[in-house]
Design a protein around this motif. Structure first.
Motif, PDB file in Angstrom:
ATOM      1  N   LEU A 419       0.815  -1.214   0.000  1.00 32.42           N
ATOM      2  CA  LEU A 419       0.000   0.000   0.000  1.00 32.42           C
ATOM      3  C   LEU A 419       0.852   1.269   0.000  1.00 32.42           C
ATOM      4  O   LEU A 419       0.302   2.375  -0.025  1.00 32.42           O
ATOM      5  CB  LEU A 419      -0.919   0.009   1.225  1.00 32.42           C
ATOM      6  N   TYR A 420       2.173   1.124   0.036  1.00 32.64           N
ATOM      7  CA  TYR A 420       3.059   2.291   0.090  1.00 32.64           C
ATOM      8  C   TYR A 420       2.943   3.116  -1.186  1.00 32.64           C
ATOM      9  O   TYR A 420       2.834   2.570  -2.302  1.00 32.64           O
ATOM     10  CB  TYR A 420       4.521   1.853   0.233  1.00 32.64           C
ATOM     11  N   ASP A 421       3.028   4.445  -1.018  1.00 33.95           N
ATOM     12  CA  ASP A 421       3.240   5.305  -2.175  1.00 33.95           C
ATOM     13  C   ASP A 421       4.743   5.546  -2.300  1.00 33.95           C
ATOM     14  O   ASP A 421       5.552   4.987  -1.555  1.00 33.95           O
ATOM     15  CB  ASP A 421       2.455   6.618  -2.049  1.00 33.95           C
ATOM     16  N   SER A 422       5.150   6.406  -3.224  1.00 36.17           N
ATOM     17  CA  SER A 422       6.579   6.591  -3.487  1.00 36.17           C
ATOM     18  C   SER A 422       7.323   7.149  -2.282  1.00 36.17           C
ATOM     19  O   SER A 422       8.462   6.759  -2.005  1.00 36.17           O
ATOM     20  CB  SER A 422       6.780   7.525  -4.688  1.00 36.17           C
ATOM     21  N   SER A 423       6.687   8.056  -1.507  1.00 36.24           N
ATOM     22  CA  SER A 423       7.364   8.635  -0.350  1.00 36.24           C
ATOM     23  C   SER A 423       7.495   7.619   0.783  1.00 36.24           C
ATOM     24  O   SER A 423       8.542   7.533   1.435  1.00 36.24           O
ATOM     25  CB  SER A 423       6.611   9.879   0.136  1.00 36.24           C
ATOM     26  N   MET A 424       6.448   6.819   1.000  1.00 31.19           N
ATOM     27  CA  MET A 424       6.500   5.847   2.084  1.00 31.19           C
ATOM     28  C   MET A 424       7.523   4.749   1.817  1.00 31.19           C
ATOM     29  O   MET A 424       8.049   4.119   2.738  1.00 31.19           O
ATOM     30  CB  MET A 424       5.114   5.239   2.305  1.00 31.19           C
ATOM     31  N   SER A 425       7.845   4.515   0.559  1.00 32.59           N
ATOM     32  CA  SER A 425       8.834   3.494   0.220  1.00 32.59           C
ATOM     33  C   SER A 425      10.220   3.857   0.725  1.00 32.59           C
ATOM     34  O   SER A 425      11.097   2.983   0.818  1.00 32.59           O
ATOM     35  CB  SER A 425       8.880   3.286  -1.300  1.00 32.59           C
ATOM     36  N   ARG A 426      10.431   5.109   1.094  1.00 26.67           N
ATOM     37  CA  ARG A 426      11.727   5.514   1.627  1.00 26.67           C
ATOM     38  C   ARG A 426      12.010   4.844   2.965  1.00 26.67           C
ATOM     39  O   ARG A 426      13.173   4.759   3.374  1.00 26.67           O
ATOM     40  CB  ARG A 426      11.785   7.038   1.790  1.00 26.67           C
ATOM     41  N   ARG A 427      10.985   4.344   3.637  1.00 27.46           N
ATOM     42  CA  ARG A 427      11.193   3.625   4.898  1.00 27.46           C
ATOM     43  C   ARG A 427      12.061   2.391   4.699  1.00 27.46           C
ATOM     44  O   ARG A 427      12.703   1.907   5.630  1.00 27.46           O
ATOM     45  CB  ARG A 427       9.849   3.204   5.501  1.00 27.46           C
ATOM     46  N   LEU A 428      12.077   1.860   3.468  1.00 24.11           N
ATOM     47  CA  LEU A 428      12.816   0.632   3.187  1.00 24.11           C
ATOM     48  C   LEU A 428      14.291   0.895   2.903  1.00 24.11           C
ATOM     49  O   LEU A 428      15.039  -0.039   2.608  1.00 24.11           O
ATOM     50  CB  LEU A 428      12.183  -0.092   1.987  1.00 24.11           C
ATOM     51  N   HIS A 429      14.730   2.146   2.977  1.00 27.20           N
ATOM     52  CA  HIS A 429      16.143   2.461   2.756  1.00 27.20           C
ATOM     53  C   HIS A 429      17.005   1.992   3.929  1.00 27.20           C
ATOM     54  O   HIS A 429      18.221   1.840   3.780  1.00 27.20           O
ATOM     55  CB  HIS A 429      16.339   3.970   2.577  1.00 27.20           C
ATOM     56  N   VAL A 430      16.397   1.829   5.099  1.00 23.81           N
ATOM     57  CA  VAL A 430      17.160   1.448   6.294  1.00 23.81           C
ATOM     58  C   VAL A 430      16.568   0.187   6.907  1.00 23.81           C
ATOM     59  O   VAL A 430      15.441  -0.200   6.593  1.00 23.81           O
ATOM     60  CB  VAL A 430      17.165   2.589   7.340  1.00 23.81           C
ATOM     61  N   ARG A 431      17.328  -0.448   7.791  1.00 26.26           N
ATOM     62  CA  ARG A 431      16.809  -1.616   8.493  1.00 26.26           C
ATOM     63  C   ARG A 431      15.665  -1.199   9.419  1.00 26.26           C
ATOM     64  O   ARG A 431      15.744  -0.162  10.077  1.00 26.26           O
ATOM     65  CB  ARG A 431      17.913  -2.278   9.321  1.00 26.26           C
ATOM     66  N   PRO A 432      14.614  -1.996   9.501  1.00 28.48           N
ATOM     67  CA  PRO A 432      13.552  -1.687  10.469  1.00 28.48           C
ATOM     68  C   PRO A 432      14.091  -1.830  11.885  1.00 28.48           C
ATOM     69  O   PRO A 432      15.078  -2.531  12.129  1.00 28.48           O
ATOM     70  CB  PRO A 432      12.480  -2.742  10.160  1.00 28.48           C
ATOM     71  N   GLY A 433      13.436  -1.162  12.835  1.00 22.90           N
ATOM     72  CA  GLY A 433      13.958  -1.128  14.195  1.00 22.90           C
ATOM     73  C   GLY A 433      13.003  -1.704  15.228  1.00 22.90           C
ATOM     74  O   GLY A 433      11.790  -1.791  15.005  1.00 22.90           O
ATOM     75  N   MET A 434      13.579  -2.084  16.364  1.00 22.41           N
ATOM     76  CA  MET A 434      12.768  -2.523  17.497  1.00 22.41           C
ATOM     77  C   MET A 434      12.019  -1.346  18.098  1.00 22.41           C
ATOM     78  O   MET A 434      10.915  -1.494  18.622  1.00 22.41           O
ATOM     79  CB  MET A 434      13.658  -3.164  18.560  1.00 22.41           C
ATOM     80  N   THR A 435      12.627  -0.186  18.062  1.00 22.21           N
ATOM     81  CA  THR A 435      11.982   1.038  18.534  1.00 22.21           C
ATOM     82  C   THR A 435      12.282   2.137  17.529  1.00 22.21           C
ATOM     83  O   THR A 435      13.167   1.999  16.680  1.00 22.21           O
ATOM     84  CB  THR A 435      12.477   1.429  19.933  1.00 22.21           C
ATOM     85  N   GLY A 436      11.521   3.204  17.608  1.00 18.98           N
ATOM     86  CA  GLY A 436      11.706   4.295  16.662  1.00 18.98           C
ATOM     87  C   GLY A 436      10.996   5.543  17.130  1.00 18.98           C
ATOM     88  O   GLY A 436      10.447   5.588  18.232  1.00 18.98           O
ATOM     89  N   LEU A 437      10.974   6.549  16.273  1.00 19.78           N
ATOM     90  CA  LEU A 437      10.359   7.822  16.649  1.00 19.78           C
ATOM     91  C   LEU A 437       8.879   7.668  16.954  1.00 19.78           C
ATOM     92  O   LEU A 437       8.357   8.290  17.881  1.00 19.78           O
ATOM     93  CB  LEU A 437      10.557   8.850  15.533  1.00 19.78           C
ATOM     94  N   TRP A 438       8.170   6.845  16.180  1.00 17.91           N
ATOM     95  CA  TRP A 438       6.725   6.738  16.428  1.00 17.91           C
ATOM     96  C   TRP A 438       6.436   6.027  17.736  1.00 17.91           C
ATOM     97  O   TRP A 438       5.465   6.339  18.416  1.00 17.91           O
ATOM     98  CB  TRP A 438       6.024   6.052  15.252  1.00 17.91           C
ATOM     99  N   GLN A 439       7.319   5.078  18.126  1.00 22.04           N
ATOM    100  CA  GLN A 439       7.096   4.381  19.388  1.00 22.04           C
ATOM    101  C   GLN A 439       7.255   5.308  20.588  1.00 22.04           C
ATOM    102  O   GLN A 439       6.541   5.167  21.581  1.00 22.04           O
ATOM    103  CB  GLN A 439       8.061   3.198  19.531  1.00 22.04           C
ATOM    104  N   VAL A 440       8.186   6.244  20.530  1.00 23.11           N
ATOM    105  CA  VAL A 440       8.412   7.131  21.670  1.00 23.11           C
ATOM    106  C   VAL A 440       7.591   8.409  21.572  1.00 23.11           C
ATOM    107  O   VAL A 440       7.712   9.284  22.418  1.00 23.11           O
ATOM    108  CB  VAL A 440       9.918   7.487  21.790  1.00 23.11           C
ATOM    109  N   SER A 441       6.747   8.504  20.541  1.00 25.56           N
ATOM    110  CA  SER A 441       5.944   9.713  20.349  1.00 25.56           C
ATOM    111  C   SER A 441       4.454   9.438  20.453  1.00 25.56           C
ATOM    112  O   SER A 441       3.643  10.247  20.008  1.00 25.56           O
ATOM    113  CB  SER A 441       6.245  10.338  18.978  1.00 25.56           C
TER     114      SER A 441
END
Length: 485
Positions: A419-441
């Motif tokens: 379901l990703y659009d072109s901007s959301m696909s940028r999330r795949l440039h890095v390894r996914p994480g156990m924690t991140g900005l959305w988890q602490v926000s």
């Protein structure tokens, strides 16, 4: 167009906070108090720890040197702008100025003592500045926390008018609105003369025209005026507006249409009197280098050993509950679109995946970042594990194997990535994480759009310091259980 008179009554009852002018004084009092306490501690420490043994009495030295050291330290803080009102509340500039001023004060004290042949106790000197710098940092940190808490409660806020086209005004107001700790209260918009609308698309009232800035700022008792896109027609016009506002003690801020870019990537370079904003390329490639991987490898190994007893307790509880499998393995999409098996402690009934589509349809939820607050598939042991994020601890093995990172965007399944659009696909440039900005926000309390925005900000503005900050904030987010389900 909503006129000035239409809002006279509304603005007359809202008094802008003027207590902000006392922030520098508060910081000065705190610094003086801390310096005095640290000085007393340094005297006692020098006597009991016997650092750099000296025959001279440290008490007699401090009677002379102590006040001079404090005055010199305060003077250095003043000279380097540590009490400037703009440094309080946000960013690292405040701490950098405190550190620079402290190093300057220590250097002047050392050199001055040598030049005048004053036998200042080296033990006292080391303890005073060695303890003083962390103490000042702590004081500024606590002051900042108090300021943020007050602002979230509606106190110590700055009244803001935003001048520009309605779309630009809404964009800036949206950024300021989602960060209440910044302390900006947007009270209205100023739009170009040709725009006859009474409010912006988000409902912000239009209180006048952009060419009436000076009078409207005074009438609405604004503390700051933000100039967004379309606010002025030329640089000459903007210069005249700044001249007109110079006696009103109103903060003038230019808000370009640049959002979600960290200050480390921005530099202002004047060319011929024209300030040009340079934006460095996104830093996602830096997040894939050996330094971050080495940190992940070492950190995951240490944490696996530390949590080994907890792993055993959780595994036994899951097994005793329904005799089902302890771990839940699910394919997730990682860096560059590569799939991997993500490990978690099982927190749901054994046929949970078969019920996903039905639950989405029943609740009208999006398939992207699908979460339910009262998910009927969660087992009793799974509820406390999810509340404390214990179910995700087995992902430390994914980090150790290189599938994931300690910090990064949330790993998602293939149907979500589809379901990703072109901007959301940028999330795949890095390894996914156990924690991140959305988890602490806010974790699952965030909207899909906000969670994606935070992940994209992380990818584009990665830094090792940001990773360490997120890891520190994760502890508080887990203990508070806010947004965890």
């Amino acid at each position: 167009m909503t006129t000035t008179s239409d809002h006279a009554q509304a603005t007359s009852t809202a008094t802008p906070s003027r207590m902000l002018r006392y922030l520098p004084t508060s910081a000065l009092i705190i610094d003086l108090l801390l310096m005095t306490i640290v000085g007393l501690v340094a005297i006692v420490g020098r006597r009991h720890l016997d650092l750099f043994a000296s025959s001279a009495s440290v008490e007699e030295q401090v009677v002379i040197a102590g006040p001079l050291m404090i005055l010199g330290w305060i003077a250095a803080l003043v000279i380097l702008g540590a009490y400037h009102r703009d440094v309080f509340g946000v960013g690292t500039d405040e701490y950098r100025r405190v550190l620079d001023a402290s190093l300057l004060a220590a250097g002047i004290t050392g050199v001055g003592s040598y030049l005048v042949k004053f036998d200042l106790s080296r033990g006292f000197f080391v303890l005073a500045y060695g303890l003083g710098v962390p103490a000042l940092f702590l004081g500024r940190f606590l002051l900042r926390r108090a300021l943020h808490t007050a602002r979230r409660r509606g106190l110590l806020r700055q009244r803001v008018l935003i001048s520009g086209t309605r779309s630009h005004v809404d964009e800036i107001a949206g950024v300021l609105g989602r960060e209440p700790w910044l302390g900006y209260e947007v009270i209205g918009a100023l739009t170009p003369e040709y725009d006859l609308s009474e409010e912006t698309a988000t409902g912000l009232p239009v209180v006048g025209n952009s060419d009436e800035v000076t009078s409207l700022v005074a009438h609405h008792r604004a503390d700051a005026i933000f100039f967004a896109g379309g606010a002025v027609g030329s640089s000459a016009q903007f210069r005249r507006v700044v001249w007109d506002l110079e006696q009103s003690q109103v903060q003038v801020v230019i808000a370009p249409s640049v959002t979600d870019v960290s200050n480390e990537r921005i530099s202002i370079r004047p060319v011929g009197g024209l300030p040009l904003m340079h934006i460095e390329p996104p830093t996602w490639s830096d997040a894939s280098r050996w330094g971050k991987r080495a940190f992940d490898l070492f950190g995951s190994a240490v944490l696996i050993m530390a949590f080994a007893p907890l792993f055993l307790v959780v595994a036994l509880q899951i097994k005793l509950h329904d005799r089902g499998p302890v771990f839940f393995r699910h394919n997730r999409v990682g860096r560059n679109g590569n799939e991997f098996s993500c490990f978690k402690f099982r927190t749901m009934i054994q046929d949970a995946e078969a019920l996903v589509t039905g639950l989405q349809e029943a609740h009208g939820a999006s398939a992207l970042l699908f979460k339910m607050k009262d998910d009927p598939r969660i087992t009793p042991p799974g509820r406390w594990m999810r509340r404390l994020s214990v179910d995700e601890l087995p992902q430390l093995f994914n980090v150790f194997l290189g599938h994931m990172s300690l910090v990064g965007p949330r790993p998602q399944v293939a149907r979500e990535v589809a379901l990703y659009d072109s901007s959301m696909s940028r999330r795949l440039h890095v390894r996914p994480g156990m924690t991140g900005l959305w988890q602490v926000s806010g974790r699952n309390d965030l909207t899909v759009e906000e969670a994606v925005r935070l992940d994209l900000y992380y990818v584009d503005n990665w830094s090792m310091l940001q990773d360490l900050s997120i890891l520190g904030r994760t502890v508080g987010a887990v203990l508070s259980s806010r947004g965890a389900y």
